[in-house]
Design a protein around this motif. Structure first.
Motif, PDB file in Angstrom:
ATOM      1  N   SER A  66      31.283  77.927 -17.814  1.00 28.83           N
ATOM      2  CA  SER A  66      31.935  78.974 -17.032  1.00 28.83           C
ATOM      3  C   SER A  66      31.057  80.222 -16.951  1.00 28.83           C
ATOM      4  O   SER A  66      30.897  80.820 -15.881  1.00 28.83           O
ATOM      5  CB  SER A  66      33.282  79.322 -17.667  1.00 28.83           C
ATOM      6  OG  SER A  66      33.979  80.258 -16.873  1.00 28.83           O
ATOM      7  N   ASP A  67      30.456  80.622 -18.074  1.00 28.39           N
ATOM      8  CA  ASP A  67      29.559  81.779 -18.071  1.00 28.39           C
ATOM      9  C   ASP A  67      28.358  81.553 -17.162  1.00 28.39           C
ATOM     10  O   ASP A  67      27.942  82.448 -16.422  1.00 28.39           O
ATOM     11  CB  ASP A  67      29.076  82.071 -19.492  1.00 28.39           C
ATOM     12  CG  ASP A  67      30.070  82.896 -20.289  1.00 28.39           C
ATOM     13  OD1 ASP A  67      31.235  82.989 -19.862  1.00 28.39           O
ATOM     14  OD2 ASP A  67      29.689  83.419 -21.354  1.00 28.39           O
ATOM     15  N   ALA A  68      27.770  80.347 -17.250  1.00 35.06           N
ATOM     16  CA  ALA A  68      26.605  80.036 -16.418  1.00 35.06           C
ATOM     17  C   ALA A  68      26.989  80.058 -14.936  1.00 35.06           C
ATOM     18  O   ALA A  68      26.227  80.546 -14.084  1.00 35.06           O
ATOM     19  CB  ALA A  68      26.041  78.673 -16.805  1.00 35.06           C
ATOM     20  N   ARG A 118      25.583  82.771 -12.095  1.00 43.22           N
ATOM     21  CA  ARG A 118      25.014  82.350 -10.815  1.00 43.22           C
ATOM     22  C   ARG A 118      25.796  82.968  -9.650  1.00 43.22           C
ATOM     23  O   ARG A 118      25.202  83.371  -8.653  1.00 43.22           O
ATOM     24  CB  ARG A 118      25.033  80.822 -10.721  1.00 43.22           C
ATOM     25  CG  ARG A 118      24.602  80.234  -9.376  1.00 43.22           C
ATOM     26  CD  ARG A 118      23.171  80.589  -9.024  1.00 43.22           C
ATOM     27  NE  ARG A 118      22.726  79.922  -7.802  1.00 43.22           N
ATOM     28  CZ  ARG A 118      21.634  80.254  -7.129  1.00 43.22           C
ATOM     29  NH1 ARG A 118      20.861  81.248  -7.554  1.00 43.22           N
ATOM     30  NH2 ARG A 118      21.307  79.600  -6.026  1.00 43.22           N
ATOM     31  N   GLN A 119      27.105  83.073  -9.806  1.00 42.88           N
ATOM     32  CA  GLN A 119      27.930  83.643  -8.751  1.00 42.88           C
ATOM     33  C   GLN A 119      27.597  85.117  -8.527  1.00 42.88           C
ATOM     34  O   GLN A 119      27.507  85.583  -7.385  1.00 42.88           O
ATOM     35  CB  GLN A 119      29.412  83.472  -9.102  1.00 42.88           C
ATOM     36  CG  GLN A 119      30.348  83.587  -7.913  1.00 42.88           C
ATOM     37  CD  GLN A 119      31.743  83.118  -8.246  1.00 42.88           C
ATOM     38  OE1 GLN A 119      32.405  83.692  -9.104  1.00 42.88           O
ATOM     39  NE2 GLN A 119      32.211  82.084  -7.559  1.00 42.88           N
ATOM     40  N   GLU A 128      31.909  81.757   0.841  1.00 42.78           N
ATOM     41  CA  GLU A 128      30.520  81.292   0.711  1.00 42.78           C
ATOM     42  C   GLU A 128      30.176  81.041  -0.773  1.00 42.78           C
ATOM     43  O   GLU A 128      29.447  80.106  -1.104  1.00 42.78           O
ATOM     44  CB  GLU A 128      29.575  82.343   1.291  1.00 42.78           C
ATOM     45  CG  GLU A 128      28.167  81.861   1.551  1.00 42.78           C
ATOM     46  CD  GLU A 128      28.044  80.961   2.773  1.00 42.78           C
ATOM     47  OE1 GLU A 128      26.995  80.308   2.930  1.00 42.78           O
ATOM     48  OE2 GLU A 128      29.005  80.906   3.576  1.00 42.78           O
ATOM     49  N   LEU A 129      30.739  81.869  -1.637  1.00 44.00           N
ATOM     50  CA  LEU A 129      30.469  81.728  -3.071  1.00 44.00           C
ATOM     51  C   LEU A 129      31.097  80.471  -3.665  1.00 44.00           C
ATOM     52  O   LEU A 129      30.789  80.104  -4.797  1.00 44.00           O
ATOM     53  CB  LEU A 129      31.003  82.956  -3.820  1.00 44.00           C
ATOM     54  CG  LEU A 129      30.196  84.247  -3.652  1.00 44.00           C
ATOM     55  CD1 LEU A 129      30.963  85.436  -4.195  1.00 44.00           C
ATOM     56  CD2 LEU A 129      28.851  84.125  -4.348  1.00 44.00           C
ATOM     57  N   GLU A 130      31.979  79.834  -2.915  1.00 47.87           N
ATOM     58  CA  GLU A 130      32.639  78.630  -3.421  1.00 47.87           C
ATOM     59  C   GLU A 130      31.975  77.342  -2.917  1.00 47.87           C
ATOM     60  O   GLU A 130      32.535  76.260  -3.093  1.00 47.87           O
ATOM     61  CB  GLU A 130      34.118  78.638  -3.026  1.00 47.87           C
ATOM     62  CG  GLU A 130      34.937  79.730  -3.691  1.00 47.87           C
ATOM     63  CD  GLU A 130      34.980  79.610  -5.210  1.00 47.87           C
ATOM     64  OE1 GLU A 130      35.066  78.474  -5.719  1.00 47.87           O
ATOM     65  OE2 GLU A 130      34.909  80.660  -5.888  1.00 47.87           O
ATOM     66  N   LEU A 131      30.791  77.461  -2.326  1.00 52.26           N
ATOM     67  CA  LEU A 131      30.082  76.268  -1.855  1.00 52.26           C
ATOM     68  C   LEU A 131      29.277  75.662  -3.000  1.00 52.26           C
ATOM     69  O   LEU A 131      28.433  76.324  -3.615  1.00 52.26           O
ATOM     70  CB  LEU A 131      29.166  76.608  -0.685  1.00 52.26           C
ATOM     71  CG  LEU A 131      29.869  77.052   0.605  1.00 52.26           C
ATOM     72  CD1 LEU A 131      28.857  77.363   1.700  1.00 52.26           C
ATOM     73  CD2 LEU A 131      30.851  75.986   1.083  1.00 52.26           C
ATOM     74  N   TYR A 180      25.140  75.723  -3.676  1.00 53.49           N
ATOM     75  CA  TYR A 180      24.446  76.899  -4.207  1.00 53.49           C
ATOM     76  C   TYR A 180      24.244  76.804  -5.719  1.00 53.49           C
ATOM     77  O   TYR A 180      23.305  77.379  -6.273  1.00 53.49           O
ATOM     78  CB  TYR A 180      25.246  78.169  -3.895  1.00 53.49           C
ATOM     79  CG  TYR A 180      25.203  78.593  -2.441  1.00 53.49           C
ATOM     80  CD1 TYR A 180      23.986  78.744  -1.782  1.00 53.49           C
ATOM     81  CD2 TYR A 180      26.372  78.865  -1.743  1.00 53.49           C
ATOM     82  CE1 TYR A 180      23.950  79.148  -0.450  1.00 53.49           C
ATOM     83  CE2 TYR A 180      26.349  79.276  -0.416  1.00 53.49           C
ATOM     84  CZ  TYR A 180      25.133  79.403   0.223  1.00 53.49           C
ATOM     85  OH  TYR A 180      25.083  79.804   1.534  1.00 53.49           O
ATOM     86  N   TYR A 181      25.117  76.095  -6.390  1.00 52.39           N
ATOM     87  CA  TYR A 181      25.056  75.987  -7.852  1.00 52.39           C
ATOM     88  C   TYR A 181      24.216  74.786  -8.266  1.00 52.39           C
ATOM     89  O   TYR A 181      23.428  74.868  -9.213  1.00 52.39           O
ATOM     90  CB  TYR A 181      26.478  75.899  -8.417  1.00 52.39           C
ATOM     91  CG  TYR A 181      27.296  77.108  -8.006  1.00 52.39           C
ATOM     92  CD1 TYR A 181      27.273  78.255  -8.782  1.00 52.39           C
ATOM     93  CD2 TYR A 181      28.018  77.121  -6.810  1.00 52.39           C
ATOM     94  CE1 TYR A 181      27.989  79.392  -8.390  1.00 52.39           C
ATOM     95  CE2 TYR A 181      28.723  78.240  -6.409  1.00 52.39           C
ATOM     96  CZ  TYR A 181      28.701  79.382  -7.193  1.00 52.39           C
ATOM     97  OH  TYR A 181      29.379  80.493  -6.795  1.00 52.39           O
TER      98      TYR A 181
END
Length: 573
Positions: free
Chosen positions: A46-48, A52-53, A89-92, A95-96
């Protein structure tokens, strides 16, 4: 790490272990480790993810020519519409994944876990895909739901890895206390005593995970040794082998301690050799095997927290009967298998290709492990194996003949005798075998030139090194590790190596033959030199005799006084 970072980690270890240890009243260590380590893993991913977010959010809002992520706000009619688009966009997922970060769905994020765990049982948490209310059943159910979601959305690395906690029936209040304890510390961009630390969340939680493994191993005693090799021994082997690039293999990997230490080794030494640590890590491939399903999962979680890519085979399996890496030929092989393992033989192994130097005894797997590792070693590779001391001298059931052949084939490079009390699970004295198939010299993977050392074996007696960490466990200092590793490297590289009486000796195969191929270092290094104080023997003997006479006289005086005192109290002596 600097002293401030070390102090931060020590205080963090103490605080989190104190919180975790409250479960001991309800569960034994073999069970409550899964609850605690599962929460550590959830906190890490979760922290990682959130780190990134935050990075992505800044990139989306930063206008520059080379920023491919930039999301122009002028393309939207309002700030509210822009923020909504930004959040979407942050929920794509991609990207992670591109940053090698686990995708964490909303229901598995630590903020969700903390807020929902505090609600009354039966509260509505969210709605499922069909619009039905999902209600809180228990905190352990909430944790398992998060683990389910993470494993479901990251199947390539985590399928079948995460242990669910509901089966251990831990009270809701205790789990909430653990969640709050982990929440109190910022693992991303941490500060300590007003100073910002350079540690990343991966470094901190990886350290905590390793510390907890060691504490659980101590609490479990003998059983804990199945998954944990003391850090000092692992560090010693890694420093001596220097597995800098290529394929690294551990056929009895436990929780993956050798791989973690190898990762740290690259971080610490890469800059010395003018390499980028992150780039150099890409040149390492990790292969392991473990028969215990629980331990196999602990190792996979350990690698995931460290960000280490790994291949642990399709499933947990017996190394001898179901080799998960049958075609592997590794550059470095390291292992700490069970000592003197009795119940390992199967008749299907009778004519196995791995027994090139002789069939191991059916009642002891020591030389089976050794030959299995040699079988998987590349011609130019190196290996290290922890074994019980008996392996260096036993002549029963073909062990002496196998050892003789290993020596005659010039495969043994170095033998290290270890001090006692290093292990949490056994008091059996141990040694380390270092073997290689090539003593002709040449460049090692990190570019260091080794000399030709055919027909030579280095013996190191490290039994006098280390210090008592507590009343039970001995540990090595960094200086102890460096002393042994530096001696080995000086001998390998012809860098002013010298024999030291009582500590190290470079012996020839002819020397070994005179000792009937017994490989105990004490036979070769001899006794340490005693410093001459310049006092003649006759004078020293007279002085010692006089001291002894005085002590006898004092003993007689004290005995007479005790008798008088007892007589005064009415006791007859």
């Amino acid at each position: 790490m600097n002293s401030t970072e070390q102090q931060f980690l020590k205080e963090l270890d103490d605080k989190l272990w104190k919180a975790a240890d409250k479960l001991r009243a309800n569960l034994d260590a073999a069970n409550y480790k899964h609850v605690v380590l599962g929460l550590i893993f959830l906190k890490y991913v979760s922290d990682a993810f959130e780190e990134r977010q935050r990075e992505l959010r800044e990139l989306f809002q930063h206008d520059s020519d080379d920023n491919i992520y930039y999301l122009p706000c002028e393309d939207f009619d309002s700030d509210e519409e822009y923020q909504q688009a930004l959040d979407e966009e942050l929920e794509l997922l991609d990207y992670y994944r591109e940053a090698n970060v686990f995708w964490v769905p909303k229901e598995a994020r630590w903020s969700t876990l903390k807020s929902k765990a505090a609600l009354p049982i039966g509260s509505v948490l969210w709605q499922d895909v069909n619009g039905n209310d999902v209600k809180l059943r228990s905190v352990s159910w909430l944790i398992d739901n998060a683990l389910d979601a993470i494993e479901r959305d990251n199947p390539e690395k985590l399928k079948g890895v995460l242990t669910r906690v509901s089966q251990y029936e831990v009270d809701n209040d205790k789990l909430i206390g653990l969640i709050n304890s982990f929440s109190d510390t910022s693992f991303a961009n941490p500060e300590f005593q007003g100073q910002k630390l350079s540690l990343q969340s991966k470094d901190i939680l990886g350290h905590v995970y390793e510390y907890f493994l060691g504490q659980f191993a101590l609490a479990e005693g003998k059983q804990g040794g199945q998954y944990y090799t003391p850090k000092s021994i692992v560090s010693l082997i890694v420093e001596m082998l220097e597995p800098y690039s290529g394929r690294v293999y551990d056929p009895a990997m436990g929780s993956g301690g050798f791989f973690v230490s190898n990762d740290k080794f690259i971080e610490e030494h890469a800059k010395e050799w003018h390499y980028n640590p992150s780039e150099q890590k890409k040149n390492i491939s990790v292969y392991g095997q473990e028969s215990n399903p629980t331990t196999w999962r602990l190792a996979a979680m350990n690698m995931a927290i460290r960000g280490i890519d790994f291949d642990f085979g399709r499933k947990p399996a017996d190394t001898f009967l179901n080799d998960q890496h049958a075609d592997l030929r590794a550059d470095f092989v390291m292992a700490n298998p069970p000592f003197n393992m009795k119940d390992w033989w199967s008749e299907s192994l009778a004519d196995d290709a791995r027994w090139k130097y002789g069939t191991p005894p059916k009642g002891n797997a020591n030389f089976a492990w050794l030959q299995h590792m040699l079988y998987h070693l590349r011609p130019a590779g190196s290996m290290a194996l922890l074994l019980a001391n008996g392996s260096m001298s036993s002549n029963t059931n073909n062990e002496g003949e196998i050892r003789k052949r290993l020596v005659e084939e010039d495969l043994v490079e170095c033998m290290v005798a270890l001090p006692g009390q290093l292990f949490t699970n056994t008091q059996i004295p141990a040694c380390i075998w270092f073997l290689t198939k090539d003593k002709t010299g040449g460049l090692s993977p990190n570019g260091v030139k080794k000399r030709a050392r055919k027909g030579e074996v280095l013996f190191i007696d490290a039994r006098q090194l280390g210090y008592m960490k507590d009343r039970v466990i001995r540990d090595f200092t960094a200086d102890d590790i460096n002393k042994v590793a530096d001696t080995f490297h000086a001998w390998q590289r012809d860098q002013n190596y010298e024999d030291v009486a009582g500590f190290c000796k470079s012996a020839t195969l002819a020397n070994l033959q005179k000792h009937d191929f017994v490989l105990t270092p004490g036979r070769y290094v001899g006794a340490a030199d005693v410093e001459d104080d310049g006092v003649p023997f006759a004078e020293k003997m007279t002085l010692l005799t006089e001291q002894l006479r005085e002590q006898f006289d004092e003993s007689d005086r004290l005995e007479a006084e005790i008798k008088r005192n007892l007589g005064g109290l009415g006791y007859e002596v």
